[in-house]
Design an enzyme around this catalytic site. Structure first.
Site, PDB file in Angstrom:
ATOM      1  N   TYR A  61      24.148 -63.974   7.755  1.00  0.00           N
ATOM      2  CA  TYR A  61      24.311 -62.969   8.802  1.00  0.00           C
ATOM      3  C   TYR A  61      23.238 -63.169   9.880  1.00  0.00           C
ATOM      4  O   TYR A  61      23.528 -63.171  11.086  1.00  0.00           O
ATOM      5  CB  TYR A  61      24.182 -61.584   8.165  1.00  0.00           C
ATOM      6  CG  TYR A  61      24.262 -60.406   9.111  1.00  0.00           C
ATOM      7  CD1 TYR A  61      25.470 -60.033   9.689  1.00  0.00           C
ATOM      8  CD2 TYR A  61      23.124 -59.642   9.409  1.00  0.00           C
ATOM      9  CE1 TYR A  61      25.539 -58.929  10.535  1.00  0.00           C
ATOM     10  CE2 TYR A  61      23.191 -58.544  10.248  1.00  0.00           C
ATOM     11  CZ  TYR A  61      24.402 -58.183  10.808  1.00  0.00           C
ATOM     12  OH  TYR A  61      24.475 -57.105  11.639  1.00  0.00           O
ATOM     13  N   SER A  99      21.292 -58.224  16.215  1.00  0.00           N
ATOM     14  CA  SER A  99      20.602 -57.520  15.128  1.00  0.00           C
ATOM     15  C   SER A  99      19.177 -58.017  14.990  1.00  0.00           C
ATOM     16  O   SER A  99      18.878 -59.164  15.342  1.00  0.00           O
ATOM     17  CB  SER A  99      21.336 -57.755  13.807  1.00  0.00           C
ATOM     18  OG  SER A  99      20.557 -57.278  12.737  1.00  0.00           O
TER      19      SER A  99
HETATM   20  N1  NAP Z   1      24.831 -50.970  10.605  1.00  0.00           N
HETATM   21  C1  NAP Z   1      23.714 -51.681  10.723  1.00  0.00           C
HETATM   22  O1  NAP Z   1      22.754 -51.459   9.992  1.00  0.00           O
HETATM   23  C2  NAP Z   1      23.620 -52.724  11.794  1.00  0.00           C
HETATM   24  C3  NAP Z   1      22.361 -53.272  12.057  1.00  0.00           C
HETATM   25  C4  NAP Z   1      22.240 -54.225  13.043  1.00  0.00           C
HETATM   26  C5  NAP Z   1      23.366 -54.647  13.735  1.00  0.00           C
HETATM   27  N2  NAP Z   1      24.572 -54.110  13.455  1.00  0.00           N
HETATM   28  C6  NAP Z   1      25.734 -54.584  14.230  1.00  0.00           C
HETATM   29  O2  NAP Z   1      26.318 -53.491  14.894  1.00  0.00           O
HETATM   30  C7  NAP Z   1      27.676 -53.808  15.177  1.00  0.00           C
HETATM   31  C8  NAP Z   1      28.538 -52.610  14.834  1.00  0.00           C
HETATM   32  O3  NAP Z   1      28.550 -52.391  13.441  1.00  0.00           O
HETATM   33  P1  NAP Z   1      28.513 -50.951  12.767  1.00  0.00           P
HETATM   34  O4  NAP Z   1      27.203 -50.819  12.122  1.00  0.00           O
HETATM   35  O5  NAP Z   1      28.917 -49.959  13.765  1.00  0.00           O
HETATM   36  O6  NAP Z   1      29.546 -51.107  11.583  1.00  0.00           O
HETATM   37  P2  NAP Z   1      31.090 -50.743  11.465  1.00  0.00           P
HETATM   38  O7  NAP Z   1      31.321 -49.334  11.828  1.00  0.00           O
HETATM   39  O8  NAP Z   1      31.489 -51.210  10.111  1.00  0.00           O
HETATM   40  O9  NAP Z   1      31.773 -51.670  12.579  1.00  0.00           O
HETATM   41  C9  NAP Z   1      32.152 -52.985  12.399  1.00  0.00           C
HETATM   42  C10 NAP Z   1      33.344 -53.210  13.282  1.00  0.00           C
HETATM   43  O10 NAP Z   1      33.717 -54.587  13.329  1.00  0.00           O
HETATM   44  C11 NAP Z   1      35.119 -54.639  13.266  1.00  0.00           C
HETATM   45  N3  NAP Z   1      35.588 -55.947  12.786  1.00  0.00           N
HETATM   46  C12 NAP Z   1      35.184 -56.605  11.683  1.00  0.00           C
HETATM   47  N4  NAP Z   1      35.876 -57.758  11.578  1.00  0.00           N
HETATM   48  C13 NAP Z   1      36.729 -57.797  12.629  1.00  0.00           C
HETATM   49  C14 NAP Z   1      37.724 -58.724  13.061  1.00  0.00           C
HETATM   50  N5  NAP Z   1      37.964 -59.845  12.403  1.00  0.00           N
HETATM   51  N6  NAP Z   1      38.402 -58.436  14.185  1.00  0.00           N
HETATM   52  C15 NAP Z   1      38.181 -57.310  14.867  1.00  0.00           C
HETATM   53  N7  NAP Z   1      37.262 -56.400  14.503  1.00  0.00           N
HETATM   54  C16 NAP Z   1      36.546 -56.651  13.393  1.00  0.00           C
HETATM   55  C17 NAP Z   1      35.486 -53.542  12.320  1.00  0.00           C
HETATM   56  O11 NAP Z   1      36.852 -53.211  12.493  1.00  0.00           O
HETATM   57  P3  NAP Z   1      37.630 -52.249  11.432  1.00  0.00           P
HETATM   58  O12 NAP Z   1      37.309 -50.844  11.858  1.00  0.00           O
HETATM   59  O13 NAP Z   1      39.040 -52.607  11.656  1.00  0.00           O
HETATM   60  O14 NAP Z   1      37.110 -52.591  10.090  1.00  0.00           O
HETATM   61  C18 NAP Z   1      34.556 -52.448  12.783  1.00  0.00           C
HETATM   62  O15 NAP Z   1      35.080 -51.749  13.884  1.00  0.00           O
HETATM   63  C19 NAP Z   1      27.991 -55.064  14.381  1.00  0.00           C
HETATM   64  O16 NAP Z   1      27.946 -56.173  15.242  1.00  0.00           O
HETATM   65  C20 NAP Z   1      26.849 -55.138  13.400  1.00  0.00           C
HETATM   66  O17 NAP Z   1      26.596 -56.457  12.986  1.00  0.00           O
HETATM   67  C21 NAP Z   1      24.727 -53.144  12.517  1.00  0.00           C
END
Ligand code: NAP
Ligand code: FAD
Lengths: 245, 435
Positions: free
Chosen positions: A151, A138
């Site tokens: 984070y 990120s």
């Molecule tokens: N959204 C943003 O603004 C943003 C910005 C920068 C970076 N990111 C990064 O992008 C990546 C994807 O996130 P996203 O934005 O697509 O959000 P998201 O849809 O909420 O995805 C998060 C995922 O992590 C999984 N997860 C959380 N804890 C877990 C655990 N203990 N074991 C297995 N799986 C787990 C969740 O599973 P469940 O479906 O079971 O909950 C979900 O599939 C993350 O690494 C996040 O930090 C996001």
């Protein structure tokens, strides 16, 4: 056709990226915690053109199980070309400040579980001497900020780990990609009010897809975040400390 | 959040939720007091069909479920768009049975408006190829609907403008194609009579449509380009990108006036030099000519525009259409090109728009003069036994609606039975006296 392993495959960004792999006709292995949601996603990717879709249940925090899960996934696909690690959580900064346990748990999910996976995967890829390792880090990992540094520290850990891994694996011909998204409209950020800086998951997905094809090392996505983060990194403390970033 | 239909008129401040799961939709509808709202797909309906104080967006319901490559039967979420379907299935040699003039519509929206394409005269509407769907009704139950199961809810929901519940997913048929190209034949028609004759003579053609220049009068009234199309058999299944120019801001109100529209129409008509032209075009420019210009709705300026689409019964066609075109031409109200199509037989759905006859669609910039003109057109349409298309409408009166759609009472009974009254409601349904 490539053989692609996606870890945290129910993430909105991972799913959008998986659609591009499916369109290419790839063989996919999806690992995620919520197997019900995973089934629905797998079914969709199959219709979209994935050659085959395997699924498996995965808890990032059960690190003892990682190596076994990875080996069995790779065995079932009969090899691996690309891995995408996408799971993560956005911890509440205030709760973390109040509790070491919260902070450590956030570090466990966002940093240590990723390092655990990468340690094993690094060896697999080094041995085969080919392939791509992509990890979603990120922009938050570029500089610690008062509003979000737990984070940020976890993502920063991952980014630096990936730098080292890239340095090591480039000799073996393995490509390592660090993905640094800005604000993305996903379940993780559901509570935030959205503005013009926000991107949709499919924009991030196509950036990841292209970066894999071009074997890029680090991408900021959308691209304007490279400029924003350059400024954020360069601003001297005496100014930075006056901001509420 | 300020929200409107594609015509950007009218708009209201609405609460838009974007549920990701069935339970989230359920809690949107029944979890809190006083939900009174409507489903929304891609917001391509022009007027006020998909706007209300509470809006439930199907944006996150975008997954495919299953495809049977033998029969062409596809199951998917209601938020999947025709564009998604084309992306995935054209390379595999499949195409929607029925597609409207933009590919940015959701399957849910295609069902709720029971949309038609350029092939209605042969294959009917979208819902004529719909095998089944699942819908969440007011109490949160999910019901299966088809022509044999919950048939009353099926025929009320197809064309029912979202007023029966939230369609969750659907199963329908695609057609086999051998190429992503269309063999297009264009004829010049000097007036409406020639144009109608071309429709008659070509009643067996796969796709047909006419672009009418509404500013012509007298002998030239109804001057048009009449286009036929059929799926090419050899040219291969190639994709082309459709990311053409985009309109970044609202045009100043003056940009589209009588003179600029007249000039545009003249250029459009004279682009085709000979009386007849044949060529091979990709499906994108043939079916979706406007999709190449993103946000083209901004061309009409900040006040927005209305689209007026009506159908007249076959025997009234030429006379009624002539009368209406005369009125429009005399008013000088700047409509861009308008689209004329021939419809085949009606189906059993209670509020579906098409019946056998001719349909014309035109755009008008919103102003008082235009709104008055449209009321006058309504009267003519009603007199000739026609009706106005709900998914384009933003202003018709309750009387005009009820006269044009005589099955509205039966529709209300079905809504009553499934508890939809007082729950599913749009700005449009209130205006039309449906509650
Ligand atoms: N959204 C943003 O603004 C943003 C910005 C920068 C970076 N990111 C990064 O992008 C990546 C994807 O996130 P996203 O934005 O697509 O959000 P998201 O849809 O909420 O995805 C998060 C995922 O992590 C999984 N997860 C959380 N804890 C877990 C655990 N203990 N074991 C297995 N799986 C787990 C969740 O599973 P469940 O479906 O079971 O909950 C979900 O599939 C993350 O690494 C996040 O930090 C996001
Ligand atoms: C350039 C252009 C060309 C067009 N050409 C044609 C054409 O040739 N033929 C034609 O028939 N139409 C045409 N249309 C109209 C368009 O096909 C319809 O308005 C269609 O319903 C839009 O789909 P949407 O997903 O954008 O729905 P929205 O505009 O979001 O909603 C339309 C209606 O569908 C309901 N709805 C949407 N999703 C659901 C759901 N999941 N469950 C229940 N109700 C739902 C809404 O409540 C609303 O009443 C055209 C529109 C444009 C902009």
């Amino acid at each position: 056709m490539k053989k692609v392993l996606i870890i945290g495959a129910t993430s909105a960004i991972a799913e959008a990226t998986a659609r591009l792999f499916a369109k290419r006709g790839d063989k996919l292995f999806l690992l995620a915690r919520n197997t019900e949601k995973l089934t629905v996603i797998a079914r969709d990717l199959k219709v979209r053109g994935a050659k085959e879709v395997f699924t498996g249940s995965f808890d990032a925090l059960d690190m003892e199980a990682h190596a076994g899960l990875l080996d069995s996934a790779i065995a079932q696909m009969e090899g691996i070309d690309t891995v995408l690690i996408a799971h993560g959580t956005l911890p509440d900064q205030k709760n973390c400040e109040a509790s070491a346990a919260e902070t450590l748990s956030a570090m466990n999910i966002n940093a240590l579980s990723v390092i655990s996976l990468l340690t094993h995967l690094g060896n697999v890829f080094e041995k085969q001497g080919a392939g791509s390792i992509a990890v979603i880090s990120s922009v938050a990992g570029d500089r610690g900020r008062q509003s979000n540094y737990v984070y940020g520290a976890a993502k920063g850990t991952v980014s630096i780990f990936l730098q080292g891994l890239r340095h090591r694996l480039c000799k073996a011909g393995v490509h390592v990609l660090t993905v640094k998204p800005g604000f993305v409209d996903t379940p993780m950020t559901a509570e935030f009010p959205k503005g013009p800086l926000w991107a949709q998951p499919d924009q991030i997905a196509s950036a990841i897809f292209k970066a894999l094809e071009k074997k890029k090392s680090v991408i900021y996505t959308p691209g304007f975040w490279a400029l924003i983060m350059l400024i954020v990194r360069l601003v001297p403390n005496w100014i930075f400390h006056k901001t509420k970033l | 959040m300020l929200i409107s239909g594609w015509g950007r008129y009218p708009s209201i401040d609405a609460e838009v939720s974007q549920p990701r799961s069935l339970s989230e939709i359920k809690s949107d509808i029944s979890g809190r007091d006083g939900f009174r709202g409507i489903a929304r797909g891609q917001g391509r309906s022009y007027g006020d069909s998909s706007i209300a104080n509470n809006i439930i967006s199907t944006a996150h319901f975008s997954r495919f479920h299953d495809f049977d490559a033998k029969s062409g039967c596809l199951s998917c979420d209601a938020g999947v768009s025709i564009s998604d379907i084309l992306d995935v299935f054209v390379p595999k040699g499949w195409f929607p049975m029925v597609t409207p003039g933009t590919k940015y519509v959701s399957v849910g929206g295609a069902i709720a408006s029971d949309v038609h394409g350029k092939n209605h005269h042969l294959v009917g509407t979208f819902c004529d190829h719909l095998y089944s769907f699942q819908i969440m009704v007011a109490n949160g139950d999910v019901l299966n609907c088809s022509k044999s199961e919950n048939r009353d809810l099926f025929i009320a929901t197809c064309g029912g403008m979202g007023l029966t519940g939230i369609v969750l997913n659907a199963t329908f048929y695609l057609q086999k194609i051998k190429s992503s190209f269309i063999d297009e034949t264009t004829y010049k028609a000097r007036n409406l009579k020639e144009c109608f004759e071309l429709f008659e003579v070509n009643a067996g053609a796969d796709y047909s449509v006419a672009w009418v220049d509404c500013l012509q009068q007298g002998d030239n009234l109804g001057r048009s380009l009449f286009m036929l199309g059929k799926h090419n058999e050899q040219a291969g299944l190639r994709e082309t990108s459709n990311s053409g120019p985009s309109i970044p801001f609202n045009f100043p109100n003056i940009a589209l006036n009588k003179y600029s529209v007249r000039l545009f129409n003249q250029l459009y008509y004279s682009r085709v030099r000979s009386k007849m032209r044949e060529r091979q075009v990709h499906y994108n420019p043939f079916f979706y000519p406007l999709d190449g210009i993103r946000n083209w709705n901004r061309l009409y300026g900040a006040n927005g525009f209305v689209q007026y689409q009506f159908v007249l019964p076959k025997d009234a066609g030429l006379v009624g259409m002539t009368l209406i075109l005369e009125k429009i031409a005399a008013s000088g109200a700047g409509s861009f090109l308008s689209v004329l199509k021939a419809f085949g037989k009606a189906n059993a759905n209670l509020l579906s728009f098409p019946f056998e006859g001719y349909t014309l669609a035109l755009d008008f910039k919103v102003n008082d003069k235009v709104l008055n003109l449209l009321n006058e057109l309504d009267a003519i349409v009603s007199d000739y036994g026609g009706r106005v298309y709900l998914t384009k409408d933003a202003r018709m009166s309750e009387q005009t609606f009820k006269k044009g759609y005589p099955k509205w009472e039966e529709f209300q009974k079905v809504r009553e039975k499934y508890g939809a009254q007082g729950v599913f409601s749009s700005l449009q349904s209130k205006r039309l006296g449906l509650g």
